[in-house]
Design an enzyme around this catalytic site. Sequence first.
Site, mmCIF file in Angstrom:
data_model
loop_
_atom_site.group_PDB
_atom_site.id
_atom_site.type_symbol
_atom_site.label_atom_id
_atom_site.label_comp_id
_atom_site.label_asym_id
_atom_site.label_seq_id
_atom_site.Cartn_x
_atom_site.Cartn_y
_atom_site.Cartn_z
ATOM 1 N N GLY A 98 0.850 -1.193 0.000
ATOM 2 C CA GLY A 98 0.000 0.000 0.000
ATOM 3 C C GLY A 98 0.879 1.234 0.000
ATOM 4 O O GLY A 98 1.070 1.900 -1.016
ATOM 5 N N ARG A 102 -0.680 11.168 10.921
ATOM 6 C CA ARG A 102 0.535 10.401 11.181
ATOM 7 C C ARG A 102 1.486 11.082 12.181
ATOM 8 O O ARG A 102 1.989 10.396 13.079
ATOM 9 C CB ARG A 102 1.273 10.068 9.873
ATOM 10 C CG ARG A 102 0.410 9.213 8.924
ATOM 11 C CD ARG A 102 1.199 8.706 7.730
ATOM 12 N NE ARG A 102 2.171 7.726 8.137
ATOM 13 C CZ ARG A 102 3.452 7.961 8.319
ATOM 14 N NH1 ARG A 102 3.948 9.156 8.073
ATOM 15 N NH2 ARG A 102 4.250 7.024 8.738
ATOM 16 N N TYR A 144 1.784 8.649 15.305
ATOM 17 C CA TYR A 144 3.014 7.839 15.328
ATOM 18 C C TYR A 144 4.272 8.678 15.536
ATOM 19 O O TYR A 144 5.373 8.182 15.308
ATOM 20 C CB TYR A 144 3.215 7.106 13.994
ATOM 21 C CG TYR A 144 2.045 6.385 13.402
ATOM 22 C CD1 TYR A 144 1.306 5.450 14.131
ATOM 23 C CD2 TYR A 144 1.693 6.584 12.069
ATOM 24 C CE1 TYR A 144 0.252 4.765 13.545
ATOM 25 C CE2 TYR A 144 0.657 5.904 11.479
ATOM 26 C CZ TYR A 144 -0.069 4.989 12.227
ATOM 27 O OH TYR A 144 -1.097 4.318 11.636
ATOM 28 N N CYS A 195 -8.135 22.136 18.272
ATOM 29 C CA CYS A 195 -7.941 22.435 19.692
ATOM 30 C C CYS A 195 -7.402 21.222 20.436
ATOM 31 O O CYS A 195 -8.110 20.590 21.230
ATOM 32 C CB CYS A 195 -9.245 22.930 20.293
ATOM 33 S SG CYS A 195 -9.688 24.503 19.585
ATOM 34 N N TYR A 228 -2.061 6.689 3.892
ATOM 35 C CA TYR A 228 -2.504 6.825 5.283
ATOM 36 C C TYR A 228 -2.627 8.307 5.673
ATOM 37 O O TYR A 228 -2.267 8.710 6.779
ATOM 38 C CB TYR A 228 -1.572 6.057 6.240
ATOM 39 C CG TYR A 228 -1.422 4.606 5.837
ATOM 40 C CD1 TYR A 228 -2.479 3.716 6.014
ATOM 41 C CD2 TYR A 228 -0.268 4.123 5.227
ATOM 42 C CE1 TYR A 228 -2.370 2.386 5.615
ATOM 43 C CE2 TYR A 228 -0.157 2.801 4.821
ATOM 44 C CZ TYR A 228 -1.213 1.945 5.020
ATOM 45 O OH TYR A 228 -1.120 0.640 4.622
HETATM 46 C C1 LIG Z 1 -3.309 -6.946 6.056
HETATM 47 C C2 LIG Z 1 -2.542 -5.806 5.477
HETATM 48 N N1 LIG Z 1 -2.042 -5.927 4.241
HETATM 49 C C3 LIG Z 1 -1.349 -4.917 3.664
HETATM 50 C C4 LIG Z 1 -1.113 -3.739 4.328
HETATM 51 C C5 LIG Z 1 -0.351 -2.657 3.641
HETATM 52 O O1 LIG Z 1 0.872 -2.433 4.223
HETATM 53 P P1 LIG Z 1 1.855 -1.340 3.610
HETATM 54 O O2 LIG Z 1 1.068 -0.108 3.409
HETATM 55 O O3 LIG Z 1 2.942 -1.196 4.595
HETATM 56 O O4 LIG Z 1 2.355 -1.883 2.300
HETATM 57 C C6 LIG Z 1 -1.595 -3.573 5.630
HETATM 58 C C7 LIG Z 1 -1.298 -2.337 6.387
HETATM 59 O O5 LIG Z 1 -0.921 -2.326 7.510
HETATM 60 C C8 LIG Z 1 -2.354 -4.630 6.219
HETATM 61 O O6 LIG Z 1 -2.850 -4.516 7.445
#
Ligand SMILES: Cc1ncc(COP(=O)(O)O)c(C=O)c1O
Length: 411
Positions: free
Chosen positions: A269, A306, A310, A336, A364
């Site tokens: 992702g 983020r 984090y 706020c 994200y």
């Molecule tokens: C089950 C699963 N697959 C894939 C991903 C995608 O991970 P990334 O964005 O690090 O590639 C996530 C994200 O945490 C996930 O929970």
Amino acid sequence: MTDYLKCEQIPYSALAAEYGTPLYVYSQQEITAALNQYQQAFASLQPLICYAVKANSNLSILRHFARLGCGFDIVSGGELQRVIMAGGDTGKTIFSGVGKSSAEIEFALNNNIRCFNVESLPELERINTIADRLGKIAPISLRINPDVNAHTHPYISTGLKANKFGIAYHDVIKAYQLAATLPHLKITGIDCHIGSQLTDLSPLIEALERMLLLVDKLAEHNIELEHIDLGGGVGIVYQNENVPDLAAYATAVARLLSKRNLQLMLEPGRSLIGNAGGLLTTVEYIKQGEEKNFVIVDAAMNDLMRPSLYQAYHGILNVSSTTANEFVADVVGPICETGDFLAKDRTIAATAGDLLLIQNAGAYAFSMASNYNTRCRAAEVLVNGTEHHLIRQRENLPELLANEQNCLKAI
Ligand SMILES: Cc1ncc(COP(=O)(O)O)c(C=O)c1O
């Protein structure tokens, strides 16, 4: 005009003038290039790349991935609806997540998804019961928890015993044996996902090795698998991280999978979209506090969680032709909360009215955005060369309040 002032061929200032700020801007060419890197590195294995929708679920982005041949990794019925609306192939869609509801399972079965990544024994039973009622056979893979430390932020580490994800390593064989007795399930694979923003290859390889031990044990129990899914992709550069080399990753995977008849699946992702997007924001005020300076901008933690969630770092560029001198400041939003910051102690040159680009906000970012403080979520734009397209309209207050306004009469 230097290139950092533009997304592909379009000046950021032109986008801000046309669409307003805050504004998410994505480069279509960078998305394509990121996918090409995976396709080239893993070419010999011909993987099914299932883009993790949660990273950025905009319909136009999903359509772009679908046109490039991707499958999808979803974690909710809502994300499946998005894949369908975007024209994605449900036959290349896998369904992950610990809490799939009955309605979501039914929806996925009726749309003939590729596979359920099952995370618990009760979920196996639930899928079997629903498939029985619908007269279907559900393809399933078990998400295993390999108990490997991914060395990432604890909130995005998912492959440790203490995490809620996956089936405990020592229970995996029994879980497959149970699955094999359930008549409306078809066992097709095995998967894991140990965490996100991974900056080290070794935990990924260790997880694969541990999965292959299970594949061999399962074969001894006459359970043969068709595919192996290694979960999310590698980390990306936000600041100065050393991120894993995809070619090295692919070589290690190819070595471990050689002579095995297992289709490889990947669920990246962040690494497909994270660096391809940025968040444009306008400086509202410069404020000199007693101890600190603050650059107060019109984007906030509701647009980009983020940093607050984090303590994540995002680079910030001033993309106006500013004349301000550099100073050290926290870049904060109007929300706020003391936790509403986009950067801490950052050296920056900015003055009120300047346009800033918060970098690497493709993943994200919008997908985690909220309406906290009754803030309308920002617009999104996709740039391709000299073209730009609005791919999500800015929310407005009547829309935002409609669901409550409709109920107000009842009180
Ligand atoms: C089950 C699963 N697959 C894939 C991903 C995608 O991970 P990334 O964005 O690090 O590639 C996530 C994200 O945490 C996930 O929970």
